[in-house]
Design a protein around this motif. Structure first.
Motif, PDB file in Angstrom:
ATOM      1  N   GLU A 147      28.828  43.783  34.057  1.00 55.67           N
ATOM      2  CA  GLU A 147      27.761  44.488  33.360  1.00 55.67           C
ATOM      3  C   GLU A 147      26.465  44.160  34.088  1.00 55.67           C
ATOM      4  N   LEU A 148      25.922  45.156  34.779  1.00 52.97           N
ATOM      5  CA  LEU A 148      24.736  44.932  35.596  1.00 52.97           C
ATOM      6  C   LEU A 148      23.649  45.948  35.232  1.00 52.97           C
ATOM      7  N   ASN A 149      22.429  45.436  34.975  1.00 48.12           N
ATOM      8  CA  ASN A 149      21.319  46.368  34.821  1.00 48.12           C
ATOM      9  C   ASN A 149      20.931  46.849  36.223  1.00 48.12           C
ATOM     10  N   MET A 150      19.987  47.783  36.306  1.00 42.66           N
ATOM     11  CA  MET A 150      19.641  48.367  37.609  1.00 42.66           C
ATOM     12  C   MET A 150      19.197  47.310  38.620  1.00 42.66           C
ATOM     13  N   MET A 151      18.401  46.354  38.195  1.00 42.00           N
ATOM     14  CA  MET A 151      17.909  45.316  39.099  1.00 42.00           C
ATOM     15  C   MET A 151      19.065  44.441  39.591  1.00 42.00           C
ATOM     16  N   MET A 152      19.911  44.005  38.661  1.00 43.47           N
ATOM     17  CA  MET A 152      21.056  43.172  39.036  1.00 43.47           C
ATOM     18  C   MET A 152      22.033  43.953  39.907  1.00 43.47           C
ATOM     19  N   LYS A 153      22.159  45.256  39.647  1.00 40.68           N
ATOM     20  CA  LYS A 153      23.054  46.079  40.445  1.00 40.68           C
ATOM     21  C   LYS A 153      22.604  46.068  41.907  1.00 40.68           C
ATOM     22  N   MET A 154      21.299  46.179  42.115  1.00 43.68           N
ATOM     23  CA  MET A 154      20.765  46.167  43.475  1.00 43.68           C
ATOM     24  C   MET A 154      21.015  44.817  44.150  1.00 43.68           C
ATOM     25  N   LEU A 155      20.873  43.746  43.389  1.00 41.58           N
ATOM     26  CA  LEU A 155      21.016  42.396  43.946  1.00 41.58           C
ATOM     27  C   LEU A 155      22.474  41.963  44.103  1.00 41.58           C
ATOM     28  N   ALA A 156      23.313  42.318  43.141  1.00 35.19           N
ATOM     29  CA  ALA A 156      24.654  41.730  43.078  1.00 35.19           C
ATOM     30  C   ALA A 156      25.770  42.621  43.615  1.00 35.19           C
ATOM     31  N   SER A 157      25.541  43.919  43.764  1.00 35.07           N
ATOM     32  CA  SER A 157      26.621  44.812  44.183  1.00 35.07           C
ATOM     33  C   SER A 157      27.225  44.417  45.528  1.00 35.07           C
ATOM     34  N   GLY A 158      26.388  44.176  46.520  1.00 32.24           N
ATOM     35  CA  GLY A 158      26.886  43.775  47.843  1.00 32.24           C
ATOM     36  C   GLY A 158      27.698  42.496  47.784  1.00 32.24           C
ATOM     37  N   PRO A 159      27.127  41.416  47.221  1.00 35.21           N
ATOM     38  CA  PRO A 159      27.885  40.159  47.140  1.00 35.21           C
ATOM     39  C   PRO A 159      29.182  40.262  46.332  1.00 35.21           C
ATOM     40  N   LEU A 160      29.195  41.029  45.254  1.00 28.32           N
ATOM     41  CA  LEU A 160      30.426  41.141  44.451  1.00 28.32           C
ATOM     42  C   LEU A 160      31.510  41.912  45.206  1.00 28.32           C
ATOM     43  N   GLN A 161      31.140  42.969  45.940  1.00 26.01           N
ATOM     44  CA  GLN A 161      32.132  43.688  46.733  1.00 26.01           C
ATOM     45  C   GLN A 161      32.627  42.801  47.870  1.00 26.01           C
ATOM     46  N   LYS A 162      31.720  42.053  48.484  1.00 28.35           N
ATOM     47  CA  LYS A 162      32.126  41.130  49.559  1.00 28.35           C
ATOM     48  C   LYS A 162      33.083  40.077  49.027  1.00 28.35           C
ATOM     49  N   LEU A 163      32.825  39.584  47.805  1.00 29.56           N
ATOM     50  CA  LEU A 163      33.708  38.590  47.193  1.00 29.56           C
ATOM     51  C   LEU A 163      35.103  39.187  46.981  1.00 29.56           C
ATOM     52  N   ALA A 164      35.166  40.393  46.442  1.00 31.82           N
ATOM     53  CA  ALA A 164      36.473  41.039  46.219  1.00 31.82           C
ATOM     54  C   ALA A 164      37.208  41.196  47.546  1.00 31.82           C
ATOM     55  N   ASP A 165      36.513  41.685  48.574  1.00 26.09           N
ATOM     56  CA  ASP A 165      37.138  41.872  49.883  1.00 26.09           C
ATOM     57  C   ASP A 165      37.551  40.538  50.495  1.00 26.09           C
ATOM     58  N   PHE A 166      36.695  39.527  50.352  1.00 25.04           N
ATOM     59  CA  PHE A 166      37.002  38.207  50.914  1.00 25.04           C
ATOM     60  C   PHE A 166      38.251  37.631  50.267  1.00 25.04           C
ATOM     61  N   GLN A 167      38.344  37.750  48.935  1.00 24.13           N
ATOM     62  CA  GLN A 167      39.480  37.157  48.229  1.00 24.13           C
ATOM     63  C   GLN A 167      40.794  37.839  48.583  1.00 24.13           C
ATOM     64  N   THR A 168      40.805  39.164  48.686  1.00 22.64           N
ATOM     65  CA  THR A 168      42.059  39.824  49.047  1.00 22.64           C
ATOM     66  C   THR A 168      42.439  39.499  50.496  1.00 22.64           C
ATOM     67  N   GLN A 169      41.441  39.385  51.382  1.00 18.81           N
ATOM     68  CA  GLN A 169      41.741  39.018  52.776  1.00 18.81           C
ATOM     69  C   GLN A 169      42.250  37.574  52.847  1.00 18.81           C
ATOM     70  N   ALA A 170      41.649  36.675  52.067  1.00 15.89           N
ATOM     71  CA  ALA A 170      42.093  35.279  52.037  1.00 15.89           C
ATOM     72  C   ALA A 170      43.521  35.186  51.485  1.00 15.89           C
ATOM     73  N   LEU A 171      43.833  35.996  50.479  1.00 12.36           N
ATOM     74  CA  LEU A 171      45.199  36.032  49.923  1.00 12.36           C
ATOM     75  C   LEU A 171      46.167  36.515  51.011  1.00 12.36           C
ATOM     76  N   GLN A 172      45.762  37.542  51.748  1.00 12.50           N
ATOM     77  CA  GLN A 172      46.591  38.061  52.847  1.00 12.50           C
ATOM     78  C   GLN A 172      46.813  36.960  53.897  1.00 12.50           C
ATOM     79  N   ASN A 173      45.757  36.242  54.249  1.00 17.95           N
ATOM     80  CA  ASN A 173      45.871  35.168  55.248  1.00 17.95           C
ATOM     81  C   ASN A 173      46.748  34.036  54.750  1.00 17.95           C
ATOM     82  N   LYS A 174      46.672  33.727  53.455  1.00 17.77           N
ATOM     83  CA  LYS A 174      47.413  32.600  52.879  1.00 17.77           C
ATOM     84  C   LYS A 174      48.901  32.944  52.687  1.00 17.77           C
ATOM     85  N   LEU A 175      49.163  34.119  52.117  1.00 14.48           N
ATOM     86  CA  LEU A 175      50.543  34.460  51.760  1.00 14.48           C
ATOM     87  C   LEU A 175      51.189  35.492  52.687  1.00 14.48           C
ATOM     88  N   GLY A 176      50.352  36.242  53.419  1.00 17.70           N
ATOM     89  CA  GLY A 176      50.824  37.245  54.375  1.00 17.70           C
ATOM     90  C   GLY A 176      51.756  38.199  53.764  1.00 17.70           C
TER      91      GLY A 176
END
Length: 131
Positions: free
Chosen positions: A102-131
């Motif tokens: 739940e993000l207001n407009m200001m938080m959306k601008m600040l947090a959208s990039g980092p949250l998408q990067k976190l999702a991408d990082f975690q799935t890539q880390a899972l791929q690296n760990k479990l292949g």
């Protein structure tokens, strides 16, 4: 709610991937370098995000070999939940991480990039760990 999603395909069985993800102790292996002060149990994890906030997360729901839902264990700077969904495709496992926040407009601008990067990082880390 703003949705961030990332997927990966693993050569492990759904049961093996589920067994790894259902234990929050293992999630430290999926975190980026800006996460520190990690402490966890099977059901709860606490950590600090560098230059941001401290978070405490807990497993809200486990559906064996299908889904793990993780939510804040105490008041958090933003309302969010993380859902790992698993499905079998051609004898492989597709793992999808969906972060809803739940993000207001200001938080959306600040947090959208980092949250998408976190999702991408975690799935890539899972791929690296479990292949």
């Amino acid at each position: 709610m703003t949705i961030f999603e990332s997927k990966t395909t693993l050569s492990k069985s759904v049961a093996e991937v589920y067994q790894f993800l259902e234990d929050l102790n293992n999630h430290q292996l999926l975190m980026p370098e800006n996460i520190y002060n990690w402490s966890s149990t099977r059901d709860e994890a606490r950590f600090t995000i560098q230059n941001m906030a401290k978070l405490a997360l807990k497993v809200e729901e486990r559906i064996v070999n299908e889904r793990i839902t993780i939510t804040p264990a105490e008041e958090a700077p933003i309302v969010l939940n993380l859902v790992w969904s698993l499905s079998e495709i051609d004898h492989q496992t597709q793992a999808t991480l969906t972060i809803s926040a739940e993000l207001n407009m200001m938080m959306k601008m600040l947090a959208s990039g980092p949250l998408q990067k976190l999702a991408d990082f975690q799935t890539q880390a899972l791929q690296n760990k479990l292949g």
